[in-house]
Design an enzyme around this catalytic site. Structure first.
Site, PDB file in Angstrom:
ATOM      1  N   ASP A 116      -0.033  34.990  11.809  1.00 11.16           N
ATOM      2  CA  ASP A 116      -1.133  34.123  12.250  1.00 11.16           C
ATOM      3  C   ASP A 116      -0.832  32.671  11.915  1.00 11.16           C
ATOM      4  O   ASP A 116      -1.565  32.001  11.180  1.00 11.16           O
ATOM      5  CB  ASP A 116      -2.469  34.564  11.656  1.00 11.16           C
ATOM      6  CG  ASP A 116      -3.096  35.700  12.465  1.00 11.16           C
ATOM      7  OD1 ASP A 116      -2.392  36.276  13.317  1.00 11.16           O
ATOM      8  OD2 ASP A 116      -4.274  36.012  12.243  1.00 11.16           O
TER       9      ASP A 116
ATOM     10  N   HIS B  99       0.505  42.346   8.173  1.00  8.20           N
ATOM     11  CA  HIS B  99      -0.550  41.416   8.553  1.00  8.20           C
ATOM     12  C   HIS B  99      -1.929  42.054   8.496  1.00  8.20           C
ATOM     13  O   HIS B  99      -2.852  41.523   7.888  1.00  8.20           O
ATOM     14  CB  HIS B  99      -0.310  40.861   9.952  1.00  8.20           C
ATOM     15  CG  HIS B  99      -1.392  39.900  10.367  1.00  8.20           C
ATOM     16  ND1 HIS B  99      -1.493  38.637   9.839  1.00  8.20           N
ATOM     17  CD2 HIS B  99      -2.446  40.039  11.211  1.00  8.20           C
ATOM     18  CE1 HIS B  99      -2.548  38.036  10.346  1.00  8.20           C
ATOM     19  NE2 HIS B  99      -3.150  38.853  11.183  1.00  8.20           N
TER      20      HIS B  99
ATOM     21  N   ASP C  57      -3.181  29.049  16.522  1.00  5.32           N
ATOM     22  CA  ASP C  57      -4.568  29.240  16.960  1.00  5.32           C
ATOM     23  C   ASP C  57      -5.560  28.707  15.927  1.00  5.32           C
ATOM     24  O   ASP C  57      -5.306  28.672  14.719  1.00  5.32           O
ATOM     25  CB  ASP C  57      -4.890  30.710  17.245  1.00  5.32           C
ATOM     26  CG  ASP C  57      -4.313  31.178  18.573  1.00  5.32           C
ATOM     27  OD1 ASP C  57      -3.925  30.312  19.379  1.00  5.32           O
ATOM     28  OD2 ASP C  57      -4.251  32.404  18.794  1.00  5.32           O
ATOM     29  N   ARG C  58      -6.733  28.348  16.460  1.00  2.00           N
ATOM     30  CA  ARG C  58      -7.898  27.920  15.674  1.00  2.00           C
ATOM     31  C   ARG C  58      -7.728  26.538  15.054  1.00  2.00           C
ATOM     32  O   ARG C  58      -8.630  25.727  15.107  1.00  2.00           O
ATOM     33  CB  ARG C  58      -8.234  28.931  14.577  1.00  2.00           C
ATOM     34  CG  ARG C  58      -8.710  30.275  15.091  1.00  2.00           C
ATOM     35  CD  ARG C  58     -10.069  30.154  15.716  1.00  2.00           C
ATOM     36  NE  ARG C  58     -10.691  31.468  15.960  1.00  2.00           N
ATOM     37  CZ  ARG C  58     -11.853  31.629  16.571  1.00  2.00           C
ATOM     38  NH1 ARG C  58     -12.519  30.572  17.027  1.00  2.00           N
ATOM     39  NH2 ARG C  58     -12.352  32.818  16.749  1.00  2.00           N
TER      40      ARG C  58
ATOM     41  N   HIS D 285      -4.964  38.580   7.589  1.00  2.00           N
ATOM     42  CA  HIS D 285      -5.796  38.971   8.729  1.00  2.00           C
ATOM     43  C   HIS D 285      -7.278  38.692   8.579  1.00  2.00           C
ATOM     44  O   HIS D 285      -7.977  38.567   9.572  1.00  2.00           O
ATOM     45  CB  HIS D 285      -5.568  40.456   9.031  1.00  2.00           C
ATOM     46  CG  HIS D 285      -6.109  40.923  10.344  1.00  2.00           C
ATOM     47  ND1 HIS D 285      -5.976  40.197  11.503  1.00  2.00           N
ATOM     48  CD2 HIS D 285      -6.782  42.053  10.685  1.00  2.00           C
ATOM     49  CE1 HIS D 285      -6.528  40.857  12.498  1.00  2.00           C
ATOM     50  NE2 HIS D 285      -7.036  41.977  12.038  1.00  2.00           N
TER      51      HIS D 285
ATOM     52  N   ARG E 155     -14.474  44.335  15.161  1.00  2.00           N
ATOM     53  CA  ARG E 155     -13.624  43.511  16.016  1.00  2.00           C
ATOM     54  C   ARG E 155     -13.625  44.008  17.459  1.00  2.00           C
ATOM     55  O   ARG E 155     -13.394  43.209  18.368  1.00  2.00           O
ATOM     56  CB  ARG E 155     -12.191  43.487  15.493  1.00  2.00           C
ATOM     57  CG  ARG E 155     -12.017  42.759  14.163  1.00  2.00           C
ATOM     58  CD  ARG E 155     -10.574  42.818  13.734  1.00  2.00           C
ATOM     59  NE  ARG E 155     -10.352  42.187  12.434  1.00  2.00           N
ATOM     60  CZ  ARG E 155     -10.072  40.900  12.245  1.00  2.00           C
ATOM     61  NH1 ARG E 155     -10.013  40.104  13.293  1.00  2.00           N
ATOM     62  NH2 ARG E 155      -9.871  40.423  11.047  1.00  2.00           N
TER      63      ARG E 155
ATOM     64  N   HIS F 298      -3.047  29.610  10.567  1.00  2.83           N
ATOM     65  CA  HIS F 298      -3.844  29.245  11.746  1.00  2.83           C
ATOM     66  C   HIS F 298      -3.782  27.752  12.072  1.00  2.83           C
ATOM     67  O   HIS F 298      -4.813  27.110  12.263  1.00  2.83           O
ATOM     68  CB  HIS F 298      -5.293  29.693  11.553  1.00  2.83           C
ATOM     69  CG  HIS F 298      -5.503  31.144  11.881  1.00  2.83           C
ATOM     70  ND1 HIS F 298      -5.283  31.673  13.127  1.00  2.83           N
ATOM     71  CD2 HIS F 298      -5.902  32.169  11.090  1.00  2.83           C
ATOM     72  CE1 HIS F 298      -5.538  32.971  13.112  1.00  2.83           C
ATOM     73  NE2 HIS F 298      -5.899  33.309  11.889  1.00  2.83           N
TER      74      HIS F 298
ATOM     75  N   ASN G 171      -1.461  39.212  14.447  1.00  3.25           N
ATOM     76  CA  ASN G 171      -2.052  39.556  15.739  1.00  3.25           C
ATOM     77  C   ASN G 171      -2.178  38.355  16.671  1.00  3.25           C
ATOM     78  O   ASN G 171      -2.285  38.518  17.889  1.00  3.25           O
ATOM     79  CB  ASN G 171      -3.426  40.207  15.536  1.00  3.25           C
ATOM     80  CG  ASN G 171      -4.427  39.267  14.897  1.00  3.25           C
ATOM     81  OD1 ASN G 171      -4.184  38.733  13.814  1.00  3.25           O
ATOM     82  ND2 ASN G 171      -5.554  39.044  15.550  1.00  3.25           N
ATOM     83  N   HIS G 172      -2.137  37.127  16.133  1.00  3.93           N
ATOM     84  CA  HIS G 172      -2.191  35.939  16.990  1.00  3.93           C
ATOM     85  C   HIS G 172      -0.808  35.545  17.497  1.00  3.93           C
ATOM     86  O   HIS G 172      -0.716  34.611  18.310  1.00  3.93           O
ATOM     87  CB  HIS G 172      -2.841  34.778  16.254  1.00  3.93           C
ATOM     88  CG  HIS G 172      -4.331  34.855  16.219  1.00  3.93           C
ATOM     89  ND1 HIS G 172      -5.151  34.095  17.018  1.00  3.93           N
ATOM     90  CD2 HIS G 172      -5.165  35.651  15.487  1.00  3.93           C
ATOM     91  CE1 HIS G 172      -6.423  34.394  16.781  1.00  3.93           C
ATOM     92  NE2 HIS G 172      -6.453  35.328  15.843  1.00  3.93           N
TER      93      HIS G 172
ATOM     94  N   ASP H 139      -2.769  33.930   6.267  1.00  2.00           N
ATOM     95  CA  ASP H 139      -3.004  33.235   7.532  1.00  2.00           C
ATOM     96  C   ASP H 139      -3.010  31.723   7.332  1.00  2.00           C
ATOM     97  O   ASP H 139      -3.617  31.200   6.389  1.00  2.00           O
ATOM     98  CB  ASP H 139      -4.359  33.641   8.116  1.00  2.00           C
ATOM     99  CG  ASP H 139      -4.378  35.087   8.600  1.00  2.00           C
ATOM    100  OD1 ASP H 139      -3.521  35.868   8.152  1.00  2.00           O
ATOM    101  OD2 ASP H 139      -5.250  35.417   9.422  1.00  2.00           O
TER     102      ASP H 139
END
Length: 822
Positions: free
Chosen positions: A559, A644, A562-563, A723, A695, A527, A591-592, A525
């Protein structure tokens, strides 16, 4: 292979260029390495070695006027590349040429022999080592060398330096039993084919003096080449008198082979026994191809041996003794197919450096060997064991029963600390996998987690193909990238459309499960933490023609957005690299990479904030349409599967993933897609089966039994997934059959975790390489109001949707980071 151009001819000395020969492609190719500043200069008769798997050393030689004694080092871990002249402390070798040098696996360089300014051959040997404080120091090697020599060859096998052949001047060569000599750096003694050497040999070659040992005649040569592969020493070519040789010899250091698999104290006693007895330390046997004898299987079945570190290196110190992995090819090995075996064994050697002896040095006291107390009481191996067997390789091809190498996690991880001052920047260390105190502490983090009008007149002078080049030129700056002062993104929505269309055409023709080959780098990831991506490229190689894209592939596990604060930079650069290097850069989905998720966790807000509302929303929609085309998994060498999330409850066979048709949205996806992108391993290896996932509802965690079942069903050896944030950047699960990988450091500004990538070699050895979080910036918000504004919106978002508690703590009620809340 790295060489420094040398030699002298009718036109004088050649240039001092540095070249790399790339063997990873079907046709080997030379590349010139750009080096800044002054270097060793044109010379010949010099030596070159790679010390500590990092420092490229060039020593001595002749500049066309006189022999030299200078020492130059190039730090291969620091870019741009630059030669540095060293001034080692201690008594070093005199100016000489035609010496040899070889580096022990722990970073000790041994230089021996050579010819001085008066054309006198030298018998001395010197060790060059780097101290922890950065000082380099020469030291005279112990023991008495059997013979002076130059134009010889020398290679290390474990802690034993094997020296062969050499010239004495005046047309003479080293001819007696000392034509084969070994410096045992653990015992501090020289040996030849007869015994431990206590005084120089002065005899000349004869059948009687050689004791019928044909190896002495075989090694009567100079200007030959030698290489070590595992416990084998290969010798090729050279001169004997006026005869140019083209034979290939192979010897096995049986003493070293035994040492690598024996306990350390047993090895110490064995070495001590040989020293004490002063008896026969080795013998070379010879099989001539002219007799067409079938070579015996001299090597027993072996297995991969994992060593434990004696002491971890500190602050980049490569002189600390470290016991490293010994790769011994599994199954019986027939020597009759020499070239094929050499290629196979060389691949195994690439990631498996020979282990250094952990034995205590034996001392002779009053004719008796005195050992440290911890070694007393162990039985000594009888003296006189066979040191090595020298065999002439036949040309005829035979069967090659080398068993295929398995996937192995290298026992050390490469670690880059936070950036520090000084010429070397961040210091590089190598730590034992078992020393990571945080391994096993996964961080369970945040889960499922106006604007100017669109330009109506588009400048079409720039072609679609030029957009990826523009992105790469603007963003791929591993050492020089800094967050933009102006938050306005440098691409407009039309350029992003062009980039997405180019990348989408490539993804559309790729399979859902990519079929990839080693060597390859694997990233977890990111991000939106673009600075971490640049640091990883800077420390461990970048995907560019100036980097290593010609030698190794890149795989990213999803991923990308995001973030973090720079999701646009991250995704556009990766897409540009995919367009520029479609067969070398590979992206799979996380998943993002779904609109309903990245609308909540920062990517949509970033697009609007940096591109304006109209352009930003349009670009966000276009990139999410592209995400629906991303491949969903990758299979490397049909032995490692990368995804992922995980296998969840529903995935039992790779074919289930392959059957998913793209483009595919999360809403239209089946339970297989949900498991693939969202599931996690259980808390640890003791928790088996399927468990509910914190989750959110409908999500599961899977135990080590599911991992082993999946690997067995699909004939796989390893699962690599991302992930989850893990403290050391990587974490093993299911007894090493699954690795979680996370490449962003200090996730969400609170986790303080390291970031890591995995480098999978051609021999399927997996090496984790880490970076640690950088210290906080010194600038204040008042001094940088735009940067303060940039930080504020992302901090606010992460505060509103915070990471969930660390694993083992109770889940917060109505957690706004959970899938249920979303």
């Amino acid at each position: 292979m790295v060489v420094i151009q040398g030699g002298i001819g009718p036109a004088g000395l050649s240039a001092e260029d540095l070249h790399v020969l790339d063997f990873t492609q079907q046709r080997p190719r030379w590349h010139r390495v750009v080096v800044q500043g002054p270097g060793p200069g044109p010379r010949y008769g010099h030596v070159m070695a790679l010390v500590g798997q990092r420092y490229l050393m060039a020593i001595g030689g002749n500049d066309g006027k006189r022999p030299l004694a200078d020492v130059w080092a190039l730090d291969t871990a620091a870019k741009p590349y630059e030669w540095r002249k060293l001034e080692p402390e201690g008594e070093g070798p005199p100016p000489c040429m035609y010496a040899t040098a070889s580096a022990r696996s722990d970073g000790l360089l041994l230089l021996c022999g050579g010819r001085d300014a008066n054309s006198v051959p030298l018998a001395s040997a010197y060790g060059l080592a780097k101290h922890r404080d950065g000082r380099w120091e020469w030291a005279i090697a112990p023991g008495v060398s059997p013979s002076p020599r130059y134009q010889h060859a020398a290679v290390f096998v474990n802690a034993r330096l094997h020296v062969s052949g050499g010239a004495l001047g005046g047309g003479r060569m080293v001819e007696d039993s000392s034509s084969v000599a070994v410096l045992d750096t653990a015992a501090g003694v020289w040996c030849d084919t007869k015994s431990v050497v206590t005084s120089p040999r002065i005899g000349k070659y004869s059948a009687d003096a050689a004791g019928g040992d044909a190896s002495v005649e075989l090694t009567r040569r100079c200007r030959h080449a030698a290489a070590a592969v595992g416990d084998l020493i290969f010798i090729y070519g050279g001169l004997r008198g006026g005869v140019l040789l083209d034979d290939l010899l192979v010897a096995e250091d049986l003493a070293a082979a035994e040492t690598t698999t024996a306990a350390s104290h047993a090895a110490a006693l064995a070495a001590a026994s040989n020293v004490h007895a002063g008896g026969l330390t080795g013998r070379y046997g010879f099989v001539d191809e002219r007799t067409r004898q079938t070579m015996p299987e001299a090597l027993s079945d072996g297995a991969v041996v994992l060593g434990n570190p004696v002491a971890p290196p500190v602050n980049g110190d490569m002189y600390t003794d470290i016991s490293t992995e010994n790769a011994m090819l599994q199954g019986s090995r027939r020597m009759s197919k020499g070239v094929e075996y050499l290629v196979e064994a060389s691949a195994a050697e690439a990631e498996a450096i020979s282990a250094t002896l952990a034995a205590a040095k034996a001392r002779q006291v009053n004719g008796e060997v005195e050992l440290p107390d911890r070694d007393r009481g162990a039985e000594a191996t009888p003296s006189g064991k066979q040191m090595s067997t020298l065999i002439k390789m036949p040309d005829s091809a035979g069967s090659n029963d080398v068993a295929p190498a398995g996937v192995r996690l290298h026992h050390r991880a490469v670690v880059v600390a936070a950036e520090t001052g000084g010429a070397l920047g961040g210091m590089v260390r190598q730590l034992s996998i078992d020393q990571f105190e945080n391994e096993g502490r996964r961080v369970s983090y945040g889960t499922p987690e106006s604007a100017t009008a669109a330009r109506k007149l588009l400048d079409r002078q720039m072609s679609i193909n030029s957009v990826p080049k523009k992105v790469i030129a603007h963003l791929l700056k591993p050492r020089g990238w800094k967050p933009p002062v102006r938050r306005q993104f440098f691409l407009d929505c039309n350029e992003i459309a062009d980039l997405c269309e180019s990348a989408e055409r490539i993804f559309a023709v790729e399979p859902t499960v990519l079929q990839l080959k080693a060597p390859i780098k694997i990233f977890g990831d990111l991000h939106g933490q673009f600075g971490d991506l640049m640091r990883l490229f800077d420390e461990y190689g970048a995907p560019s023609t100036a980097g290593d894209i010609a030698y190794i592939d890149y795989l990213f596990l999803g991923d990308y957005v995001d973030r973090g604060q720079h999701s646009l930079e991250t995704i556009t650069l990766l897409l540009a690299l995919k367009v520029e290097y479609p067969n070398n850069v590979h992206l799979i989905r996380g998943n993002h990479e779904a609109a309903d998720i990245n609308a909540l966790f920062g990517f949509r807000i970033e697009c609007i904030e940096r591109m304006g509302e109209r352009d930003g929303i349009w670009a966000w929609h276009r990139i999410n349409r592209l995400f629906n085309w991303l491949p969903l998994a990758a299979l490397i060498e049909k032995k490692i599967i990368c995804m992922h999330g995980g296998i969840g409850r529903s995935i039992n066979h790779v074919e289930q993933i392959e059957s998913l048709q793209r483009p595919i949205t999360m809403e239209a996806g089946s339970i297989v897609l949900m498991d693939l992108l969202w599931s996690d391993p259980t808390e640890n290896d003791s928790v088996e089966g399927l468990r509910p996932n914190a989750r959110g509802p409908g999500l599961v965690t899977f135990g080590p039994d599911r991992v082993m079942e999946f690997c067995n069903n699909n004939d796989l050896q390893l699962i690599v997934r991302a992930h989850e944030c893990v403290m050391d950047g990587f974490e093993r699960f299911a007894q090493g059959h699954l690795i979680t990988l996370f490449s962003a450091t200090n996730y969400c500004g609170t986790a303080n975790n390291a970031g890591a990538i995995l480098v999978l070699g051609r021999d399927l050895v997996v090496v984790p390489k880490l970076i640690h979080p950088l210290p906080p910036a010194m600038s204040s918000p008042e001094a940088s109001p735009e940067r303060h504004l940039e930080d504020t919106w992302m901090q606010e978002l992460n505060a509103n949707r915070p990471p969930t508690p660390t694993r083992g703590r109770p889940q917060v009620t109505n957690d706004r980071g959970s899938l249920a809340w979303i």
